[in-house]
Design a protein around this motif. Structure first.
Motif, PDB file in Angstrom:
ATOM      1  N   UNK A  91      10.054 117.854   3.778  1.00 41.62           N
ATOM      2  CA  UNK A  91       9.433 119.151   2.953  1.00 41.62           C
ATOM      3  C   UNK A  91       9.609 119.901   2.957  1.00 41.62           C
ATOM      4  N   UNK A  92      10.476 121.443   3.884  1.00 43.61           N
ATOM      5  CA  UNK A  92       9.215 122.823   3.325  1.00 43.61           C
ATOM      6  C   UNK A  92      10.750 123.170   2.656  1.00 43.61           C
ATOM      7  N   UNK A  93      10.229 124.035   2.057  1.00 44.99           N
ATOM      8  CA  UNK A  93      11.166 125.181   0.758  1.00 44.99           C
ATOM      9  C   UNK A  93      11.173 126.946   1.660  1.00 44.99           C
ATOM     10  N   UNK A  94      11.419 127.197   1.799  1.00 42.65           N
ATOM     11  CA  UNK A  94      11.379 128.912   2.417  1.00 42.65           C
ATOM     12  C   UNK A  94      10.397 129.515   1.016  1.00 42.65           C
ATOM     13  N   UNK A  95      10.165 130.636   0.935  1.00 46.79           N
ATOM     14  CA  UNK A  95       9.281 131.767   0.236  1.00 46.79           C
ATOM     15  C   UNK A  95      11.008 131.917  -0.788  1.00 46.79           C
ATOM     16  N   UNK A  96      11.420 132.365   0.203  1.00 47.03           N
ATOM     17  CA  UNK A  96      12.965 132.708  -1.411  1.00 47.03           C
ATOM     18  C   UNK A  96      13.447 131.803  -1.520  1.00 47.03           C
ATOM     19  N   UNK A  97      13.400 130.458  -1.712  1.00 52.78           N
ATOM     20  CA  UNK A  97      13.821 129.282  -2.610  1.00 52.78           C
ATOM     21  C   UNK A  97      12.956 129.192  -2.715  1.00 52.78           C
ATOM     22  N   UNK A  98      11.565 129.268  -3.180  1.00 56.48           N
ATOM     23  CA  UNK A  98      10.551 128.830  -4.073  1.00 56.48           C
ATOM     24  C   UNK A  98      10.390 130.209  -5.006  1.00 56.48           C
ATOM     25  N   UNK A  99      11.270 130.943  -4.649  1.00 54.44           N
ATOM     26  CA  UNK A  99      11.080 132.073  -5.766  1.00 54.44           C
ATOM     27  C   UNK A  99      12.391 131.421  -6.894  1.00 54.44           C
ATOM     28  N   UNK A 100      13.381 131.565  -5.376  1.00 54.44           N
ATOM     29  CA  UNK A 100      14.176 131.666  -6.896  1.00 54.44           C
ATOM     30  C   UNK A 100      14.474 129.808  -7.745  1.00 54.44           C
ATOM     31  N   UNK A 101      13.459 129.095  -7.776  1.00 55.82           N
ATOM     32  CA  UNK A 101      13.323 128.115  -8.234  1.00 55.82           C
ATOM     33  C   UNK A 101      12.287 128.094  -9.657  1.00 55.82           C
TER      34      UNK A 101
END
Length: 313
Positions: A91-101
């Protein structure tokens, strides 16, 4: 605070998602994948058809291709990551992935707001000022309005992702959503986000209510013009085209206002997830269906491509 931020950027966040491993949720997940497939294929087909068919190289269809492209990007921003997390059990998402979303999600929502207003203006000019239409909606102006929609949406996305990721986040960093949505992310913040939330509300007024006012004014004039038309066929064609657009506007703006124009105290994670799923997953599927099934020119272009494919076989 700097130490905490560095730790946050290393560890990222947890997306709680929308489904568990129960048989019912497994069925619902399969349904979402089916909707995603239809939306992906439908919007891709709209973009390709409008690009390939020279008879669809008009302002209305150019703007429609931009809407389909935005919907295609929007559904690809959220569903693939949700599906990957569900299937892998992670269920994890990186900060970079979160920012991209956040960037793509906010940018595309804002861009669609402005584009729908441009589409309403296009119909207003076509029906109320048909003789001036080739001048008022010439290709250069049409491309400029579409590009402005993309740029204004992207500007909003840049601001929101920069500010949202500047806050400190506490606890288990569990986002009660299936993607990184700004209101859901702010619930985890250790710092006071009330100023930022007010800024989001003001942005929503500009990016939702202003386009709605343009759409309302345009279609008020359009409806009056259509009613006064002498030709029954012209009246029917105008109503068909405009009603398709108004259906999309109603679905899109209604859901967006429900999510972003309520105070934080009135928010329910379950409601937010359900409404977000509607306009990030279901609406992109419905848009090409609404426009293509109710539009003879799109259907003709589709049959033409199918005919060419069969003749090659």
């Amino acid at each position: 605070m700097m130490t905490w931020k560095n730790q946050t950027f290393k560890s990222g966040f947890i997306l709680l998602g929308i489904f568990d491993q129960s048989p019912t949720h497994a069925f619902l997940f399969s349904l979402v994948l089916g909707i995603f497939t239809v939306a992906f294929m439908g919007n891709t087909a709209m973009v390709v058809l409008i690009y390939l068919d020279s008879q669809l190289h008009t302002p209305m269809y150019f703007l429609l291709s931009q809407l389909s492209l935005m919907d295609l990007m929007l559904i690809c921003t959220t569903v693939p990551k949700m599906a990957l997390n569900y299937l892998s059990g992670k269920k994890s998402i990186s900060v970079a992935g979160c920012g991209t979303q956040i960037f793509f999600y906010v940018s595309l929502l804002g861009s669609e707001c402005f584009l729908l207003a441009v589409m309403a203006y296009d119909r207003y000019v076509a029906i109320c000022h048909p003789l001036r239409y080739p001048i008022l909606m010439r290709p250069k102006i049409c491309r400029l309005m579409a590009a402005s929609s993309w740029l204004l949406g992207s500007f909003d996305g840049i601001i929101e992702v920069a500010v949202a990721l500047s806050f400190s986040y506490c606890g288990a960093r569990e986002i009660p959503h299936f993607f990184c949505d700004v209101p859901a992310l702010l619930t985890l913040s250790c710092t006071n986000t009330s100023t930022f939330e007010r800024m989001i509300f003001i942005c929503c007024i500009i990016m939702l209510l202003f386009p709605v006012a343009v759409i309302g004014a345009s279609y008020t004039r359009v409806i009056l013009a259509v009613i006064s038309m002498g030709s029954g066929e012209g009246r029917r064609k105008a109503f068909t085209t405009c009603s398709s657009h108004l259906m999309v506007v109603g679905m899109y703006y209604g859901a967006a206002m429900f999510i972003y124009m309520r105070p934080t105290s009135d928010r329910s994670p379950t409601q937010d997830k359900m409404v977000s799923a509607f306009y990030t997953i279901l609406t992109p599927m419905l848009n090409p269906l609404i426009y293509s099934l109710r539009n003879k020119e799109v259907s003709r272009a589709f049959m033409k491509v199918l005919g060419k494919g069969k003749s090659r076989e």
